[in-house]
Write a protein that holds these residues in place. Structure first.
Motif, PDB file in Angstrom:
ATOM      1  N   CYS A  96       0.824  -1.217   0.000  1.00 22.15           N
ATOM      2  CA  CYS A  96       0.000   0.000   0.000  1.00 22.15           C
ATOM      3  C   CYS A  96       0.855   1.264   0.000  1.00 22.15           C
ATOM      4  CB  CYS A  96      -0.924   0.002   1.215  1.00 22.15           C
ATOM      5  SG  CYS A  96      -2.268  -1.213   1.120  1.00 22.15           S
ATOM      6  N   GLU A 106      -8.114  -0.862  -0.496  1.00 23.35           N
ATOM      7  CA  GLU A 106      -8.129  -1.425   0.853  1.00 23.35           C
ATOM      8  C   GLU A 106      -8.834  -0.489   1.832  1.00 23.35           C
ATOM      9  OE1 GLU A 106      -7.499  -4.343   1.568  1.00 23.35           O
ATOM     10  OE2 GLU A 106      -6.024  -5.153   0.186  1.00 23.35           O
ATOM     11  N   PHE A 107      -8.643   0.807   1.663  1.00 22.42           N
ATOM     12  CA  PHE A 107      -9.345   1.766   2.519  1.00 22.42           C
ATOM     13  C   PHE A 107     -10.852   1.668   2.278  1.00 22.42           C
ATOM     14  CE2 PHE A 107     -10.982   5.741   4.075  1.00 22.42           C
ATOM     15  CZ  PHE A 107     -10.214   5.995   5.202  1.00 22.42           C
ATOM     16  N   SER A 108     -11.219   1.469   1.036  1.00 20.25           N
ATOM     17  CA  SER A 108     -12.635   1.309   0.713  1.00 20.25           C
ATOM     18  C   SER A 108     -13.198   0.055   1.370  1.00 20.25           C
ATOM     19  CB  SER A 108     -12.816   1.226  -0.806  1.00 20.25           C
ATOM     20  OG  SER A 108     -14.164   0.984  -1.145  1.00 20.25           O
ATOM     21  N   GLY A 111     -13.037   0.727   5.322  1.00 19.66           N
ATOM     22  CA  GLY A 111     -13.608   1.958   5.848  1.00 19.66           C
ATOM     23  C   GLY A 111     -14.861   2.409   5.134  1.00 19.66           C
ATOM     24  N   LEU A 150      -2.351   2.073   7.047  1.00 22.40           N
ATOM     25  CA  LEU A 150      -3.462   2.144   6.088  1.00 22.40           C
ATOM     26  C   LEU A 150      -4.696   1.475   6.686  1.00 22.40           C
ATOM     27  CD1 LEU A 150      -5.201   0.742   3.619  1.00 22.40           C
ATOM     28  CD2 LEU A 150      -4.392   3.061   3.315  1.00 22.40           C
ATOM     29  N   TYR A 151      -4.512   0.286   7.208  1.00 22.63           N
ATOM     30  CA  TYR A 151      -5.604  -0.434   7.872  1.00 22.63           C
ATOM     31  C   TYR A 151      -6.091   0.354   9.082  1.00 22.63           C
ATOM     32  CZ  TYR A 151      -7.892  -4.333  10.370  1.00 22.63           C
ATOM     33  OH  TYR A 151      -8.784  -5.144  11.028  1.00 22.63           O
ATOM     34  N   ALA A 154      -8.305   3.315   8.127  1.00 23.01           N
ATOM     35  CA  ALA A 154      -9.654   2.895   7.750  1.00 23.01           C
ATOM     36  C   ALA A 154     -10.482   2.566   8.985  1.00 23.01           C
ATOM     37  CB  ALA A 154      -9.587   1.692   6.814  1.00 23.01           C
ATOM     38  N   SER A 157     -11.507   5.649  10.930  1.00 22.80           N
ATOM     39  CA  SER A 157     -12.667   6.325  10.320  1.00 22.80           C
ATOM     40  C   SER A 157     -13.959   5.632  10.730  1.00 22.80           C
ATOM     41  CB  SER A 157     -12.530   6.366   8.796  1.00 22.80           C
ATOM     42  OG  SER A 157     -12.701   5.083   8.214  1.00 22.80           O
TER      43      SER A 157
END
Length: 246
Positions: A96, A106-108, A111, A150-151, A154, A157
């Protein structure tokens, strides 16, 4: 008889939760991407005592299809006592960092898809004026760490979104529980070198979730010692935090 929606039903924690509710003769509506695995789990839950099990194949990144799934769920169950939102992935942080498109996907998955689903789910829950939504976030969302930011971003959020939505839904008789597991021994984490003493089984986390739903908890760390661990990590000074391999 409880009516239960489980999204991400093929995950280890969700399956363990479903077995606990099956033993109470619940009727369930299971959602996941893998149709064959969904059918296997449905058969297992029937054997464990579930009153009825409905299955629905859906990739939660297909935001435009969320409403059709919820419509089908409410038609099948007529109402929802408990909704467990448990879908997600475990991104490769290194990849990432060099692939922005992957990072956004991955954020999608972890999150935006959860936020989109909760937005659509909350309104019919408000209309019925009762029920509990349990959302699996993560301790990773409490502070951005180099190993999985990154994880963590997400999940952060999701946790903040849930905090605000919980206050909104409270006025309408609907409860929202944010679940923050630590390390869990699942197929998704098998490739990781997890510390044995800090790693829980899916069954242990599921038992905590069931209790959290029953006592209307707001935020649930599972196992409970993660609340203390994350307090220490959140309050650690930056000059020290930046030097640690977390």
């Amino acid at each position: 008889m409880k009516k239960i929606l489980i999204v991400g039903a093929t995950s280890a924690i969700a399956t363990a939760c479903a077995r606990l509710w099956a033993a109470e003769r619940a009727e369930m509506f299971l959602v996941a991407r893998n149709a064959a695995r969904l059918d296997q789990i449905a058969a297992d839950l029937a054997a464990h005592g579930a009153n009825a099990v409905h299955v629905y194949k859906l990739d939660m990144n297909e935001f435009g299809l969320h409403q059709a799934m919820l419509d089908t769920c409410f038609k099948a169950l007529r109402s929802i006592d408990i909704a467990l939102i448990a879908h997600g992935t475990l991104p490769d942080q290194g990849r990432c960092e060099v692939d922005a498109d992957l990072a956004l996907r991955e954020f999608s998955s972890n999150g935006l898809s959860v936020i989109a689903l909760l937005t659509r789910l909350a309104n019919p829950m408000v209309v019925q004026g009762a029920g509990t939504i349990a959302v699996i976030s993560s301790v990773a969302g409490d502070r951005g760490r180099p190993s999985n930011y990154l994880y963590g971003a997400a999940k952060a959020s999701v946790s903040v979104f849930c905090e605000g939505m919980r206050a909104r839904l409270f006025r309408h008789g609907v409860h929202l529980l944010t679940v923050k597991p630590g390390f869990v021994d699942t197929p998704m984490t098998r490739a990781l070198a997890l510390p044995r003493l800090l790693t829980a089984s899916p069954e242990a986390v599921a038992a905590d979730i069931k209790k959290g739903v029953e006592r209307a908890a707001d935020t649930l760390y599972s196992p409970r010692f993660w609340a203390l661990i994350m307090f220490c990590i959140r309050t650690m000074p930056a000059f020290l935090f930046n030097r640690l391999k977390l």
